[in-house]
Write an enzyme that holds these catalytic residues in place. Structure first.
Site, PDB file in Angstrom:
ATOM      1  N   ASP A 171     -28.111  52.987 -51.341  1.00 31.38           N
ATOM      2  CA  ASP A 171     -27.855  52.765 -49.918  1.00 31.38           C
ATOM      3  C   ASP A 171     -28.410  51.388 -49.560  1.00 31.38           C
ATOM      4  O   ASP A 171     -29.501  51.027 -50.007  1.00 31.38           O
ATOM      5  CB  ASP A 171     -28.556  53.836 -49.064  1.00 31.38           C
ATOM      6  CG  ASP A 171     -27.917  55.228 -49.238  1.00 31.38           C
ATOM      7  OD1 ASP A 171     -26.978  55.344 -50.063  1.00 31.38           O
ATOM      8  OD2 ASP A 171     -28.342  56.136 -48.523  1.00 31.38           O
ATOM      9  N   ASN A 181     -29.986  17.054 -29.926  1.00 29.11           N
ATOM     10  CA  ASN A 181     -29.460  18.403 -29.887  1.00 29.11           C
ATOM     11  C   ASN A 181     -29.223  18.787 -28.442  1.00 29.11           C
ATOM     12  O   ASN A 181     -30.008  18.465 -27.551  1.00 29.11           O
ATOM     13  CB  ASN A 181     -30.456  19.360 -30.531  1.00 29.11           C
ATOM     14  CG  ASN A 181     -29.887  20.752 -30.574  1.00 29.11           C
ATOM     15  OD1 ASN A 181     -28.703  20.918 -30.875  1.00 29.11           O
ATOM     16  ND2 ASN A 181     -30.702  21.729 -30.258  1.00 29.11           N
ATOM     17  N   GLU A 205     -32.430  54.871 -47.389  1.00 28.33           N
ATOM     18  CA  GLU A 205     -32.932  55.422 -48.658  1.00 28.33           C
ATOM     19  C   GLU A 205     -33.202  54.271 -49.606  1.00 28.33           C
ATOM     20  O   GLU A 205     -32.330  53.430 -49.835  1.00 28.33           O
ATOM     21  CB  GLU A 205     -31.888  56.378 -49.271  1.00 28.33           C
ATOM     22  CG  GLU A 205     -32.350  57.044 -50.531  1.00 28.33           C
ATOM     23  CD  GLU A 205     -31.230  57.782 -51.267  1.00 28.33           C
ATOM     24  OE1 GLU A 205     -31.520  58.425 -52.271  1.00 28.33           O
ATOM     25  OE2 GLU A 205     -30.050  57.678 -50.836  1.00 28.33           O
ATOM     26  N   HIS A 264      40.822 -69.758  51.058  1.00 23.99           N
ATOM     27  CA  HIS A 264      42.281 -69.815  51.194  1.00 23.99           C
ATOM     28  C   HIS A 264      42.983 -69.860  49.840  1.00 23.99           C
ATOM     29  O   HIS A 264      44.157 -69.574  49.746  1.00 23.99           O
ATOM     30  CB  HIS A 264      42.717 -70.979  52.104  1.00 23.99           C
ATOM     31  CG  HIS A 264      42.601 -72.337  51.489  1.00 23.99           C
ATOM     32  ND1 HIS A 264      41.515 -73.168  51.684  1.00 23.99           N
ATOM     33  CD2 HIS A 264      43.447 -73.011  50.668  1.00 23.99           C
ATOM     34  CE1 HIS A 264      41.701 -74.297  51.015  1.00 23.99           C
ATOM     35  NE2 HIS A 264      42.872 -74.220  50.395  1.00 23.99           N
ATOM     36  N   ASP A 267     -29.357  28.595 -29.734  1.00 18.93           N
ATOM     37  CA  ASP A 267     -28.801  27.244 -29.912  1.00 18.93           C
ATOM     38  C   ASP A 267     -29.131  26.733 -31.291  1.00 18.93           C
ATOM     39  O   ASP A 267     -30.260  26.831 -31.757  1.00 18.93           O
ATOM     40  CB  ASP A 267     -29.382  26.304 -28.840  1.00 18.93           C
ATOM     41  CG  ASP A 267     -28.836  24.920 -28.992  1.00 18.93           C
ATOM     42  OD1 ASP A 267     -27.617  24.786 -29.268  1.00 18.93           O
ATOM     43  OD2 ASP A 267     -29.631  23.956 -28.840  1.00 18.93           O
ATOM     44  N   ASP A 299      35.730 -70.716  55.074  1.00 26.73           N
ATOM     45  CA  ASP A 299      36.646 -70.851  53.921  1.00 26.73           C
ATOM     46  C   ASP A 299      35.822 -70.898  52.629  1.00 26.73           C
ATOM     47  O   ASP A 299      35.620 -71.938  52.021  1.00 26.73           O
ATOM     48  CB  ASP A 299      37.491 -72.118  54.101  1.00 26.73           C
ATOM     49  CG  ASP A 299      38.617 -72.192  53.075  1.00 26.73           C
ATOM     50  OD1 ASP A 299      38.886 -71.164  52.399  1.00 26.73           O
ATOM     51  OD2 ASP A 299      39.208 -73.276  52.949  1.00 26.73           O
ATOM     52  N   SER A 344      41.779 -78.024  46.512  1.00 20.73           N
ATOM     53  CA  SER A 344      41.168 -76.989  47.349  1.00 20.73           C
ATOM     54  C   SER A 344      40.250 -76.089  46.544  1.00 20.73           C
ATOM     55  O   SER A 344      40.603 -75.653  45.450  1.00 20.73           O
ATOM     56  CB  SER A 344      42.256 -76.105  47.963  1.00 20.73           C
ATOM     57  OG  SER A 344      42.820 -76.764  49.041  1.00 20.73           O
ATOM     58  N   GLU A 356     -28.140  21.186 -34.542  1.00 20.28           N
ATOM     59  CA  GLU A 356     -27.269  20.513 -35.497  1.00 20.28           C
ATOM     60  C   GLU A 356     -27.949  19.316 -36.110  1.00 20.28           C
ATOM     61  O   GLU A 356     -27.702  18.948 -37.247  1.00 20.28           O
ATOM     62  CB  GLU A 356     -25.975  20.044 -34.812  1.00 20.28           C
ATOM     63  CG  GLU A 356     -25.065  21.146 -34.344  1.00 20.28           C
ATOM     64  CD  GLU A 356     -25.372  21.612 -32.934  1.00 20.28           C
ATOM     65  OE1 GLU A 356     -26.427  21.236 -32.399  1.00 20.28           O
ATOM     66  OE2 GLU A 356     -24.572  22.367 -32.371  1.00 20.28           O
TER      67      GLU A 356
END
Ligand SMILES: *[C@@H]1O[C@H](CO)[C@@H](O)[C@H](O)[C@H]1NC(C)=O
Ligand SMILES: *[C@@H]1O[C@H](CO)[C@@H](O)[C@H](O)[C@H]1NC(C)=O
Ligand SMILES: *[C@@H]1O[C@H](CO)[C@@H](O)[C@H](O)[C@H]1NC(C)=O
Length: 700
Positions: free
Chosen positions: A73, A161, A65, A492, A138, A545, A650, A141
């Site tokens: 809402d 990465n 709504e 002798h 993923d 002798d 002798s 970073e």
């Protein structure tokens, strides 16, 4: 905010348990979808995917709504407390806020969805709510912006990465630090083991942006020396201190094993540095302050050199080279006649190696002249140096015998030379070792005028040096020296009633002419050898002798004691030739016979055998028990008598002289009376016993 917390408390229990594996995708739908959602709803979904992933949320349908600002809402999408979107309305409606086809990406791996509805008009309310798919994607970073907390970029240089994560890396010349984020200048360091190479500081010739602390190790085989050659472009910040420039904050330190480390800095290249080491460490250090452009060097190596070994007197050093390097060997050999000596010890061979330290392993040896040691001594002789010194190489010695008592066997000159093999070598091939043999039958003094024993005269000293006096069991006898261990006498003398006397009872005196002076110093018999055929138990048979006495100790001859020669081969007894008889027997003084203490001698001629035989035959007619004359006997004396050998003589010598040498022609054996007219003295004919004498002397 407290409103959200409240919501969490009410719904959290139904969420998956935290330890279950996070989902990679899923579907979120409003309650009762595709039926219209109920009023008064407050519902929350906490989505999560694995770390390193984002959540992409794609709405397949949204019909809530519509209200201004989605006040009543709404579906609110949150990342933590950040509202990423608050949605209401539907696709074809201009009111509200519809996400359209654009997916929502969470900055992290979490996403919270909150759905609320009010209590308005439920009957009219036909909105079905929402259906959304989410999936993990993923996260890049690397493209994330730098955190605002000032901790710096995720990766200081390069970010890759990866699925669910990222990796940092560094530009060429840099290295990743342990934090896996930041980079430092690479030193290119490590170990350099090639024989040559090129090193330079990080960034050279530009200063590095950071502090560096680099280590380079050059390590080559031992026996090699590293030489550093710095290029001219050298710049390391130095601080001027009171002591001059100082490498205070920046430096290049050169360290070798055996020297103090050396710190280099300044603007001037150190040029060439010979390290004398095979291992060199370079530590380059700068800090964040100051500026050093750095340095660059080429290193090379060369084999360690040893000093020239020099020379060895009387020796040769090989090989001869202009330079000696590590692992080169040298050898030393001595000239002929010289020996290798090390530390006072003789060595077989010598070699030494040039070591990695640049020193020879061993100092050079010396060559000393060899010597042959004292030559073999010569018994009864000596030696004289003809040339040379102290038995050294090439010394020449000559042997001689103690003249006139000994002469060299063979009569030749014996010269020995000290040879290179340290042996004395004879000049002649024949002479192996010289021997001195006694000179026989040549007394140093001769009797000038011959007189008699009975009717003889006292013998002057040294004139009959072979004469010995025997004292056997108290009885007196004569004998003669025939060798340095042998005495010859009558059988002798050493027989007593048919038995040979024991050698212990035999005393032998020699060398003097007076019994009184001799009695102090007897010489002892080792054995007595009587002719085997001598058999005269009752003194009527003087055949054979002859006896030999072996002395216990050999005699050294001198002028008082000399041997008489044994008969030469073919020696003859020529009638009328005068022989010399000597002894310490009975003599006659003033008509009385007395036993003399002085050595006496007489000169008597050889009597023809037949003449003697007749004389004995005639004696036998008048007397009993006159022994017979045999061919082993001969007679000497004069027909008129008055001169003879007698009792006590002798065994004494009857010496004939040939060519100036006295030889033992006879042994005083027996006679009838002494010096009586018509009788002769009977002597053992020594020439008949040469075989026996030789045999006995050889066998004993
Ligand atoms: C050192 O290097 C220079 C060039 O940088 C070169 O000319 C010189 O010969 C080298 N010196 C030695 C001893 O190698
Ligand atoms: C000869 O030698 C003997 C025994 O060795 C000795 O008693 C004597 O004195 C020596 N005579 C001479 C003259 O040397
Ligand atoms: C005895 O020996 C000597 C020398 O040993 C020798 O000259 C002589 O011929 C020998 N005589 C006999 C008969 O064997």
């Amino acid at each position: 905010m407290p409103y959200i917390k409240f919501l969490c408390v009410s719904v959290c229990e139904s969420w998956p348990l935290p330890d279950t594996e996070p989902l990679m995708h899923g579907v979120v739908q409003s309650p009762q979808y595709p039926q219209p959602y109920p009023p008064n709803l407050q519902e929350q979904w906490d989505l999560s995917v694995p770390e390193g992933y984002q959540i992409r949320l794609t709405f397949t349908h949204l019909d809530i709504e519509a209200s201004a600002g989605c006040y009543y809402d709404a579906l609110t999408v949150l990342y933590d407390t950040n509202i990423l979107g608050k949605f209401c309305g539907h696709e074809n409606l201009a009111d509200g806020h519809h996400p359209g086809n654009q997916p929502i990406l969470s900055p992290g791996n979490r996403l919270t969805l909150m759905f609320q509805s009010d209590d308005n008009n439920p009957e009219r309310h036909q909105n079905v709510g929402f259906s959304a798919q989410y999936q993990a994607i993923d996260m890049d970073e690397c493209s994330a912006p730098e955190p605002e907390d000032g901790s710096g970029p995720l990766c200081s240089q390069i970010c890759f990465n990866t699925l669910g994560s990222y990796l940092c890396s560094c530009h060429h010349g840099y290295e990743l630090r342990a934090d896996q984020r930041s980079c430092v200048l690479s030193c290119g360091g490590g170990i350099f083991d090639e024989t040559e190479g090129h090193l330079f500081s990080p960034g050279y010739p530009n200063p590095p942006h950071h502090a560096v602390s680099c280590q380079y190790i050059i390590s080559v085989e031992s026996g090699f020396t590293v030489v550093l050659n710095f290029t001219d472009n050298f710049h390391i910040e130095s601080m001027d201190t009171e002591q001059g420039p100082n490498c205070l904050h920046h430096w290049l330190q050169v360290t070798t094993s055996d020297r103090e480390p050396m710190k280099l800095c300044g603007g001037k290249s150190p040029g060439l540095i010979v390290t004398n080491s095979n291992t060199v460490r370079l530590d380059y250090h700068t800090d964040n302050e100051g500026l050093s452009k750095g340095w660059s060097l080429d290193y090379s190596t060369y084999r360690v050199k040893c000093p020239l070994p020099g020379n060895v007197a009387k020796g040769r050093v090989t090989p001869i080279l202009t330079e000696y390097f590590y692992r080169d060997y040298i050898y030393v050999r001595c000239d002929q006649g010289y020996k290798l000596m090390m530390g006072g010890q003789e060595v077989e061979g010598f070699s030494t190696m040039c070591q990695s330290s640049g020193q020879w392993h061993l100092p050079l040896p010396e060559c000393h002249i060899i010597d042959c040691g004292e030559p073999e001594p010569l018994l009864n002789g000596g030696l004289t140096f003809l040339s040379g010194f102290q038995y050294q190489y090439r010394s020449v010695v000559q042997y001689h015998c103690n003249e006139p008592f000994y002469s060299l066997l063979g009569g030749i000159t014996v010269v020995f030379t000290c040879e290179a093999d340290r042996k004395w070598r004879s000049n002649s091939d024949i002479v192996v070792s010289p021997t001195c043999i006694p000179v026989c039958g040549q007394p140093t003094k001769l009797i000038s005028a011959y007189q008699r024993i009975i009717g003889g005269s006292h013998a002057p000293e040294d004139t009959i040096p072979w004469q010995v006096l025997l004292n056997i069991d108290g009885g007196r006898g004569g004998g003669m020296v025939i060798g340095d261990r042998w005495i010859m006498t009558a059988a002798h003398n050493v027989m007593n009633k048919g038995n040979q006397v024991s050698e212990e009872t035999v005393r032998i005196y020699m060398g003097l002419t007076d019994v009184k002076t001799q009695l102090d110093s007897p010489v002892y018999a080792a054995s007595v050898h009587v002719h085997p055929e001598y058999n005269n138990p009752i003194n009527v048979d003087y055949n054979h002798d002859i006896a030999l006495i072996k002395l216990q100790d050999p005699i050294t001859f001198n002028s008082s004691i000399m041997p008489i020669c044994l008969p030469a081969e073919g020696a003859t007894y020529i009638t009328g030739v005068m022989g010399l008889v000597s002894g310490f027997g009975v003599t006659e003084t003033g008509g009385r016979r007395i036993l003399t203490n002085k050595m006496n001698y007489v000169q008597l001629p050889v009597v023809e055998q037949e003449t003697c035989s007749k004389s004995i035959t005639s004696l036998k007619k008048t007397r009993d028990n006159v022994p017979s004359l045999s061919n082993n006997m001969f007679c000497a004396g004069v027909p008129e008598g008055g001169q003879d050998s007698c009792q006590g003589d002798s065994g004494g010598p009857y010496a004939l002289r040939d060519n100036g040498r006295f030889w033992a022609a006879g042994i005083v054996s027996w006679g009838v009376d002494c010096g009586k007219q018509g009788t002769y003295g009977v002597y053992t004919r020594v020439t008949n016993y040469m075989d026996w004498i030789n045999k006995t002397m050889q066998e004993n």
